[in-house]
Design a protein around this motif. Structure first.
Motif, PDB file in Angstrom:
ATOM      1  N   TRP A 108     -37.647  27.167  39.639  1.00 24.04           N
ATOM      2  CA  TRP A 108     -37.517  28.627  39.540  1.00 24.04           C
ATOM      3  C   TRP A 108     -38.796  29.356  39.909  1.00 24.04           C
ATOM      4  O   TRP A 108     -38.593  30.307  40.664  1.00 24.04           O
ATOM      5  CB  TRP A 108     -37.234  29.088  38.021  1.00 24.04           C
ATOM      6  N   VAL A 109     -39.943  28.910  39.723  1.00 27.19           N
ATOM      7  CA  VAL A 109     -41.038  29.453  39.933  1.00 27.19           C
ATOM      8  C   VAL A 109     -41.086  29.598  41.662  1.00 27.19           C
ATOM      9  O   VAL A 109     -41.566  30.699  42.112  1.00 27.19           O
ATOM     10  CB  VAL A 109     -42.357  29.005  39.463  1.00 27.19           C
ATOM     11  N   LEU A 110     -40.903  28.572  42.371  1.00 26.58           N
ATOM     12  CA  LEU A 110     -41.116  28.418  43.712  1.00 26.58           C
ATOM     13  C   LEU A 110     -40.039  29.623  44.244  1.00 26.58           C
ATOM     14  O   LEU A 110     -40.589  30.276  45.310  1.00 26.58           O
ATOM     15  CB  LEU A 110     -40.630  27.126  43.983  1.00 26.58           C
ATOM     16  N   GLY A 111     -38.681  29.857  43.745  1.00 30.91           N
ATOM     17  CA  GLY A 111     -38.027  30.647  44.584  1.00 30.91           C
ATOM     18  C   GLY A 111     -38.330  31.652  44.128  1.00 30.91           C
ATOM     19  O   GLY A 111     -38.316  32.790  44.881  1.00 30.91           O
ATOM     20  N   ARG A 112     -38.759  32.197  42.826  1.00 30.23           N
ATOM     21  CA  ARG A 112     -38.985  33.616  42.337  1.00 30.23           C
ATOM     22  C   ARG A 112     -40.173  34.204  43.168  1.00 30.23           C
ATOM     23  O   ARG A 112     -40.265  35.272  43.592  1.00 30.23           O
ATOM     24  CB  ARG A 112     -39.214  33.563  40.843  1.00 30.23           C
ATOM     25  N   THR A 113     -41.315  33.444  43.251  1.00 29.22           N
ATOM     26  CA  THR A 113     -42.440  33.807  43.850  1.00 29.22           C
ATOM     27  C   THR A 113     -42.068  34.132  45.272  1.00 29.22           C
ATOM     28  O   THR A 113     -42.900  34.833  46.044  1.00 29.22           O
ATOM     29  CB  THR A 113     -43.574  32.815  43.766  1.00 29.22           C
ATOM     30  N   ASP A 114     -41.113  33.528  45.945  1.00 23.08           N
ATOM     31  CA  ASP A 114     -40.881  33.447  47.436  1.00 23.08           C
ATOM     32  C   ASP A 114     -40.318  34.738  47.674  1.00 23.08           C
ATOM     33  O   ASP A 114     -40.872  35.599  48.666  1.00 23.08           O
ATOM     34  CB  ASP A 114     -39.806  32.550  47.822  1.00 23.08           C
ATOM     35  N   ARG A 115     -39.489  35.425  46.880  1.00 20.28           N
ATOM     36  CA  ARG A 115     -39.195  36.794  46.970  1.00 20.28           C
ATOM     37  C   ARG A 115     -40.471  38.057  47.072  1.00 20.28           C
ATOM     38  O   ARG A 115     -40.163  39.090  47.474  1.00 20.28           O
ATOM     39  CB  ARG A 115     -38.001  37.258  45.851  1.00 20.28           C
ATOM     40  N   LEU A 116     -41.417  37.665  46.196  1.00 20.16           N
ATOM     41  CA  LEU A 116     -42.668  38.557  46.052  1.00 20.16           C
ATOM     42  C   LEU A 116     -43.583  38.326  47.169  1.00 20.16           C
ATOM     43  O   LEU A 116     -44.308  39.165  47.512  1.00 20.16           O
ATOM     44  CB  LEU A 116     -43.110  38.146  44.625  1.00 20.16           C
ATOM     45  N   LEU A 117     -43.782  36.872  47.689  1.00 25.48           N
ATOM     46  CA  LEU A 117     -44.767  36.649  48.694  1.00 25.48           C
ATOM     47  C   LEU A 117     -44.709  37.071  49.974  1.00 25.48           C
ATOM     48  O   LEU A 117     -45.403  37.275  50.748  1.00 25.48           O
ATOM     49  CB  LEU A 117     -45.175  35.061  48.225  1.00 25.48           C
ATOM     50  N   ARG A 118     -43.298  36.928  50.327  1.00 26.41           N
ATOM     51  CA  ARG A 118     -42.883  37.090  51.744  1.00 26.41           C
ATOM     52  C   ARG A 118     -43.257  38.566  52.218  1.00 26.41           C
ATOM     53  O   ARG A 118     -44.074  38.885  53.203  1.00 26.41           O
ATOM     54  CB  ARG A 118     -41.793  37.063  52.039  1.00 26.41           C
ATOM     55  N   PRO A 119     -43.093  39.719  51.355  1.00 19.60           N
ATOM     56  CA  PRO A 119     -43.501  40.990  51.697  1.00 19.60           C
ATOM     57  C   PRO A 119     -44.921  41.004  51.483  1.00 19.60           C
ATOM     58  O   PRO A 119     -45.328  42.139  52.341  1.00 19.60           O
ATOM     59  CB  PRO A 119     -42.577  41.994  50.714  1.00 19.60           C
ATOM     60  N   THR A 120     -45.471  40.493  50.648  1.00 22.81           N
ATOM     61  CA  THR A 120     -46.931  40.572  50.343  1.00 22.81           C
ATOM     62  C   THR A 120     -47.699  40.074  51.741  1.00 22.81           C
ATOM     63  O   THR A 120     -48.596  40.717  52.044  1.00 22.81           O
ATOM     64  CB  THR A 120     -47.390  39.990  49.249  1.00 22.81           C
ATOM     65  N   THR A 121     -47.272  39.039  52.027  1.00 25.30           N
ATOM     66  CA  THR A 121     -47.771  38.262  53.150  1.00 25.30           C
ATOM     67  C   THR A 121     -47.904  39.110  54.595  1.00 25.30           C
ATOM     68  O   THR A 121     -48.789  39.389  54.970  1.00 25.30           O
ATOM     69  CB  THR A 121     -47.425  36.908  53.445  1.00 25.30           C
ATOM     70  N   ALA A 122     -46.751  39.768  54.593  1.00 29.45           N
ATOM     71  CA  ALA A 122     -46.471  40.704  55.805  1.00 29.45           C
ATOM     72  C   ALA A 122     -47.588  41.962  55.678  1.00 29.45           C
ATOM     73  O   ALA A 122     -47.989  42.456  56.709  1.00 29.45           O
ATOM     74  CB  ALA A 122     -44.886  41.136  55.811  1.00 29.45           C
ATOM     75  N   PHE A 123     -47.527  42.396  54.557  1.00 26.68           N
ATOM     76  CA  PHE A 123     -48.712  43.501  54.192  1.00 26.68           C
ATOM     77  C   PHE A 123     -50.005  43.080  54.463  1.00 26.68           C
ATOM     78  O   PHE A 123     -50.565  44.084  55.248  1.00 26.68           O
ATOM     79  CB  PHE A 123     -48.123  44.161  52.547  1.00 26.68           C
ATOM     80  N   LEU A 124     -50.414  42.119  53.950  1.00 28.75           N
ATOM     81  CA  LEU A 124     -51.721  41.617  54.149  1.00 28.75           C
ATOM     82  C   LEU A 124     -51.916  41.500  55.665  1.00 28.75           C
ATOM     83  O   LEU A 124     -53.046  41.571  56.122  1.00 28.75           O
ATOM     84  CB  LEU A 124     -51.997  40.578  53.304  1.00 28.75           C
ATOM     85  N   ALA A 125     -51.002  40.808  56.313  1.00 23.86           N
ATOM     86  CA  ALA A 125     -51.170  40.435  57.723  1.00 23.86           C
ATOM     87  C   ALA A 125     -51.498  41.713  58.598  1.00 23.86           C
ATOM     88  O   ALA A 125     -52.259  41.866  59.483  1.00 23.86           O
ATOM     89  CB  ALA A 125     -50.249  39.584  58.231  1.00 23.86           C
TER      90      ALA A 125
END
Length: 457
Positions: A108-125
């Motif tokens: 569940w943590v893997l799936g839940r963090t996926d929703r948060l990290l993809r936009p964050t990674t795009a932002f940082l990049a």
């Protein structure tokens, strides 16, 4: 006209309307409204507090540090406790559903963090690419550092929320066993932490509140879903009034400041670290949220308001991540070119100028959401299916992957925290920020690899 020639926007609106119409009856729409409203209020609060100066090059300051009368307004705009409350409600529902389908907590943590990290990674990049390009074009490093610091302000909240999400399988287990005792203990620990910090000058003990306050609000979200589905209006109204009275007692004579966000120049801030006073604000907001639930749910049965809520929630993280970047871009464009005059802060002209400022920064943010919102919209809405695949079925392999995932979560959180808390003077492209970014990239990359392996795809 051929179908492929249709502009993108109508297709997006059609998808949003379709999503709104297909919402299951069992879904609590009020939770989605609160999530959207919390982010919108935080964004507006940040924008209203921004002061752009051009006396010695473009710089920025905070209106809260200049205008004392604005500080009580933070009781309305500081709604991050509500976001964690809503997060607890939503995470309890998602985690319960995931386990009912045979999944485990780590999946569940893997799936839940996926929703948060993809936009964050795009932002940082994107932000880092612009920063490096600006340096190569000869922009002063201190100006790049100031812009990076302002753009990264939202990351402190995201780091805290990701930490709470990572602990959710454990804290939800405690909730199922001990119920209301868990947030009561957390509230007591927050008060004890503040007592040690303020009464006995033990600052390191007080830093525990960076996690304890938000965990307490998250646990209240668990309680809301499981036990407070039909609260009594008189009880919740009385609780909100009592909370407001306690907040007045804690802030008017002290020891806590009135502002519910940290004010530049003040020795004590209610968010650095979060204080017992901020937690009391969160408890008061919780009571108000429960009290307002019945009329709000009736309103959300109408298609118009509910469609608006769906639209905001489809890009809510994108809006939050990019709202300070929009302020940086707008400030440089309007104040740096002289299109907006620099009036004395608090004057009638300055207050009136907040209107065109808000309009302009909203337009800039809208463009950023159009460009980057698709990353969030395309992220899978469910963590179901994140289970151990045949390739990781051996006990040794599973133990090794679990340890690696825990390490990756820690590295990712350390990177976000380091980026968010560096301060204006250390937020440029220097050693500290590069190490923080590297830690985040390493952690996020390992988590992505783990999702692919565990999904069996």
């Amino acid at each position: 006209m051929p179908r492929t020639w249709h502009p993108r926007t109508p297709a997006v609106l059609t998808r949003i309307r379709r999503t709104a119409r297909s919402t299951p009856k069992r879904r609590d729409r009020y939770v989605d409204l609160l999530r959207a409203l919390a982010i919108v209020l935080v964004v507006l609060g940040h924008w209203l507090a921004v002061v752009v100066t051009t006396d010695d090059g473009i710089a920025g300051s905070n209106a809260l540090g200049i205008l004392a009368w604005t500080r009580p307004l933070t009781w309305l705009f500081q709604v991050m406790p509500v976001f964690f409350l809503v997060g607890g409600y939503a995470n309890a529902a998602s985690l319960t559903s995931h386990r009912d389908k045979g999944g485990d907590g780590l999946g569940w943590v893997l799936g839940r963090t996926d929703r948060l990290l993809r936009p964050t990674t795009a932002f940082l990049a994107a932000v880092w690419a612009v920063a490096v390009a600006a340096l190569l074009l000869g922009t002063p490093p201190e100006l790049v550092g100031l812009a990076l610091w302002a753009a990264a302000i939202p990351l402190w909240f995201l780091a805290a929320y990701l930490g709470v999400v990572a602990l959710a399988p454990l804290t939800h287990g405690l909730h199922r066993r001990w119920g209301a005792a868990v947030p009561l203990v957390l509230i007591g620990l927050v008060l004890a932490s503040d007592t040690a910090r303020l009464g006995f000058d033990l600052p390191l003990v007080g830093d525990a509140n960076y996690l304890l306050v938000w965990l307490a609000m998250h646990q209240l979200g668990f309680l809301w879903r499981d036990r407070w589905s039909r609260p009594r209006p008189l009880v919740t109204a009385a609780a909100a009034l009592c909370g407001f009275a306690l907040l007045l007692a804690l802030t008017m004579p002290g020891p806590y400041p009135t502002s519910m966000v940290t004010v530049p120049g003040q020795e004590l801030g209610n968010t650095t670290p979060p204080t017992f006073a901020l937690l009391v604000l969160g408890l008061t907001q919780t009571a108000a949220v429960l009290w307002l639930a019945p009329p709000a749910r009736r309103l959300l049965r109408r298609s118009g308001p509910w469609t608006a809520v769906v639209a905001v929630n489809s890009v809510v993280l994108t809006v939050f991540l990019w709202h300070m970047s929009a302020a940086v871009i707008t400030g440089a464009a309007l104040y740096g070119t002289g299109l907006l005059a620099q009036w004395p802060v608090g004057s009638a002209a300055w207050l009136l100028q907040r209107v065109p400022w808000l309009v302009a920064v909203t337009l800039v943010l809208s463009v950023l959401v159009v460009v980057f919102g698709g990353v969030e919209a395309r992220t899978a809405p469910s963590s179901a299916g994140w289970r151990i695949s045949a390739r990781t079925s051996s006990p040794v392999g599973n133990a090794a992957w679990r340890a690696l995932i825990a390490f990756a979560l820690a590295a990712m959180l350390a990177g976000l925290t380091g980026t968010a808390t560096a301060g204006a003077g250390r937020s440029g492209v220097d050693t500290l920020s590069v190490v923080a970014l590297g830690s985040y990239v390493m952690g996020a990359s390992i988590l992505r690899l783990a999702r692919r392996r565990w999904s069996g795809s």
